[in-house]
Each structure stands twice: as C-alpha cells, then as structure tokens.
Motif scaffolding. Structure first.
Motif, PDB file in Angstrom:
ATOM      1  N   ALA A   1      52.086 -35.835 -51.747  1.00  6.06           N
ATOM      2  CA  ALA A   1      52.135 -34.989 -50.551  1.00  6.06           C
ATOM      3  C   ALA A   1      51.688 -33.560 -50.842  1.00  6.06           C
ATOM      4  N   PHE A   2      52.005 -33.041 -52.032  1.00  5.86           N
ATOM      5  CA  PHE A   2      51.669 -31.660 -52.397  1.00  5.86           C
ATOM      6  C   PHE A   2      50.573 -31.599 -53.465  1.00  5.86           C
ATOM      7  N   GLU A   3      49.848 -32.655 -53.623  1.00 10.56           N
ATOM      8  CA  GLU A   3      48.854 -32.716 -54.706  1.00 10.56           C
ATOM      9  C   GLU A   3      47.886 -31.531 -54.636  1.00 10.56           C
ATOM     10  N   GLY A   4      47.743 -30.856 -55.782  1.00 14.27           N
ATOM     11  CA  GLY A   4      46.785 -29.757 -55.865  1.00 14.27           C
ATOM     12  C   GLY A   4      47.150 -28.534 -55.044  1.00 14.27           C
ATOM     13  N   THR A   5      48.440 -28.358 -54.725  1.00 12.55           N
ATOM     14  CA  THR A   5      48.829 -27.203 -53.911  1.00 12.55           C
ATOM     15  C   THR A   5      48.826 -25.913 -54.718  1.00 12.55           C
ATOM     16  N   TYR A   6      48.517 -24.816 -54.038  1.00 10.35           N
ATOM     17  CA  TYR A   6      48.576 -23.481 -54.633  1.00 10.35           C
ATOM     18  C   TYR A   6      49.737 -22.687 -54.036  1.00 10.35           C
ATOM     19  N   THR A   7      50.642 -23.393 -53.371  1.00 13.53           N
ATOM     20  CA  THR A   7      51.793 -22.762 -52.733  1.00 13.53           C
ATOM     21  C   THR A   7      52.773 -22.242 -53.778  1.00 13.53           C
ATOM     22  N   ASP A   8      53.366 -21.084 -53.502  1.00 11.43           N
ATOM     23  CA  ASP A   8      54.279 -20.462 -54.467  1.00 11.43           C
ATOM     24  C   ASP A   8      55.675 -21.083 -54.423  1.00 11.43           C
ATOM     25  N   THR A   9      56.191 -21.324 -53.204  1.00 16.69           N
ATOM     26  CA  THR A   9      57.567 -21.801 -53.059  1.00 16.69           C
ATOM     27  C   THR A   9      57.622 -23.000 -52.117  1.00 16.69           C
ATOM     28  N   ILE A  10      58.294 -24.058 -52.559  1.00 16.95           N
ATOM     29  CA  ILE A  10      58.460 -25.255 -51.729  1.00 16.95           C
ATOM     30  C   ILE A  10      59.952 -25.527 -51.580  1.00 16.95           C
ATOM     31  N   ASN A  11      60.418 -25.484 -50.337  1.00 11.37           N
ATOM     32  CA  ASN A  11      61.835 -25.726 -50.054  1.00 11.37           C
ATOM     33  C   ASN A  11      61.997 -27.074 -49.348  1.00 11.37           C
ATOM     34  N   ILE A  12      62.552 -28.043 -50.086  1.00 11.17           N
ATOM     35  CA  ILE A  12      62.801 -29.389 -49.537  1.00 11.17           C
ATOM     36  C   ILE A  12      64.242 -29.783 -49.891  1.00 11.17           C
ATOM     37  N   PRO A  13      65.242 -29.074 -49.329  1.00  8.48           N
ATOM     38  CA  PRO A  13      66.635 -29.224 -49.757  1.00  8.48           C
ATOM     39  C   PRO A  13      67.281 -30.573 -49.446  1.00  8.48           C
ATOM     40  N   SER A  14      66.669 -31.356 -48.565  1.00 15.75           N
ATOM     41  CA  SER A  14      67.230 -32.678 -48.245  1.00 15.75           C
ATOM     42  C   SER A  14      66.577 -33.789 -49.054  1.00 15.75           C
ATOM     43  N   PHE A  15      65.548 -33.452 -49.800  1.00 21.79           N
ATOM     44  CA  PHE A  15      64.785 -34.464 -50.545  1.00 21.79           C
ATOM     45  C   PHE A  15      65.384 -34.670 -51.930  1.00 21.79           C
ATOM     46  N   VAL A  16      65.595 -35.950 -52.269  1.00 22.28           N
ATOM     47  CA  VAL A  16      66.087 -36.294 -53.600  1.00 22.28           C
ATOM     48  C   VAL A  16      64.879 -36.527 -54.499  1.00 22.28           C
ATOM     49  N   TRP A  17      64.653 -35.588 -55.401  1.00 23.40           N
ATOM     50  CA  TRP A  17      63.481 -35.637 -56.284  1.00 23.40           C
ATOM     51  C   TRP A  17      63.850 -36.391 -57.558  1.00 23.40           C
ATOM     52  N   LYS A  18      63.301 -37.577 -57.696  1.00 24.75           N
ATOM     53  CA  LYS A  18      63.599 -38.426 -58.845  1.00 24.75           C
ATOM     54  C   LYS A  18      62.627 -38.156 -59.993  1.00 24.75           C
TER      55      LYS A  18
END
Length: 227
Positions: free
Chosen positions: A151-168
């Motif tokens: 979903a974020f492949e190759g992003t140049y974004t500084d901050t990503i807020n996904i507080p409900s997502f369980v990152w495995k």
C-alpha cells in the motif's frame, strides 16, 4: 582672596582628574575592540575610525562600502534597499481530508502529495498500491485495519499514522523508495510486532503505539516506554 584662589585651583584639579579617568575609559573601550590605543586625546578619532564593524550588520556595511567604491552614492544605496520587492514566503500546503472514502482503491493516490497532510478519517481498507509513491508530510488513517503489503510502496511520506492496524513482522509494507526508507515516524496498534529488519535498515525510524507512550524496541522486539 588666597583661599578663594585655592578653591578654584582645587575644583580645576578635580575636573582634570575626572578628565583623566574619561580618557582612560575611552582608551580601554578602543582596545576592547581590538585596536591599539595610545590613550591620547588627539589620536582617539583616528583610532575609533579604524575599528572594524562587527555583528549582524557587518556584511551589510561591507557591501555598502563596495557599492561606494563602484560609484554609488548613499542615496542610491538607500533607495535600492527601500524599493526591494517583497520576497515571496511559501505558504503552508493545504491539508486534505477525504471523509467520503471508506476504502482506498488500488493505486488511487499513487504518486500524489505535495509535502502536505492528508487525512482519511473513515477509511478502513487500503488496497494494493493505494498510497504508493506518495509524497505527503503526514498520512492519517485512524480506522484502517486492512492494509495491503504494498500500500505504501516507494512512499516519500515522513509520517504514517495507522493506529488501528496490526503490523506483523512478516509484512515490511514495502516502505523502500529508491533503495532506502524515507518514513521517519509511524503509529500502529500496540498489538503489532513490527518487522525488525525495517528498523535496522532505518535506525532513525520510530514506531509508536497509538497514544505515543511506548515505542518499538528492535533490540528486544518489545514495546518500551517512549522517552
């Protein structure tokens, strides 16, 4: 009569003594500016004129001297400065909010972003490449629980807020862009076990829990108190 003369002489000597102190003070002040002073009254003007200007305006004064050397008068220099056009000050980039979306479709926002903040308050799902190659300062996805691995492949974004997502740990979210990770801050669910390989590749990346009281520690693979 003699007593009166003595009073006048005493007053005069007192003033001369004061004058001597003033001369000493002027000499010391000149020397404090790095200029050698003989402490003689007739030399003070020459010594003071040799003091180099220092401080925030020294470059401006030197530039004015160069302008004089090129034939410009004080009036012309002052007029030039007074008539300078206002310098354009970049305005903050507008913040985007997409309340209408509940799903970000595949490649829907690919390559978008102008270093601004974007909010998706109602999005729960981000499909393949939905935010790939983006260039936002912050992406806010407070309700997203389904996020494709790219979903974020190759992003140049500084901050990503996904507080409900369980990152495995098995999903690196393909955060790499041009061989490196540009994201500096992430917020994920505290149930997450972020992949340490990502944090080793980008040691400055900080992964927080939703309220930012904890951060993921790659050395112990556990949440620790945020400093």
């Amino acid at each position: 009569m003699a007593d009166q003369k003595q009073i006048v002489i005493n007053d005069l000597m007192e003033e001369l003594n004061k004058f001597g102190v003033y001369i000493t003070n002027i000499r010391d002040a000149i020397q404090s500016k790095g200029v050698s002073s003989e402490g003689k009254l007739f030399k003070f003007a020459e010594e003071i004129s040799s003091i180099e200007y220092v401080g925030s305006y020294s470059d401006l004064i030197n530039a004015a001297k160069k302008a004089h050397a090129k034939g410009y008068s004080d009036f012309e220099i002052i007029e030039t400065l007074n008539n300078l056009v206002d310098k354009t000050i970049p305005k903050p980039k507008p913040e985007e909010t997409h309340e209408e979306l509940t799903t970000i479709s595949a490649y829907q926002f690919t390559g978008q972003g102008d270093n601004n903040v974007i909010n998706f308050p109602n999005v729960t799902k981000v499909e393949n490449g939905g935010l790939s190659g983006t260039n936002y300062s912050v992406i806010n996805l407070p309700k997203a629980t389904e996020i494709a691995d790219d979903a974020f492949e190759g992003t140049y974004t500084d901050t990503i807020n996904i507080p409900s997502f369980v990152w495995k740990s098995e999903f690196d979210l393909k955060l790499y862009a041009s061989g490196s990770i540009n994201v500096n801050t992430m917020t994920v669910s505290e149930e997450s076990t972020p992949p340490n390989i990502v944090l080793w590749d980008k040691p400055s990346l900080v992964v927080y829990n939703p309220d930012h009281t904890k951060k993921w520690d790659k050395a112990t693979s556990a949440w620790i108190a945020a400093q």
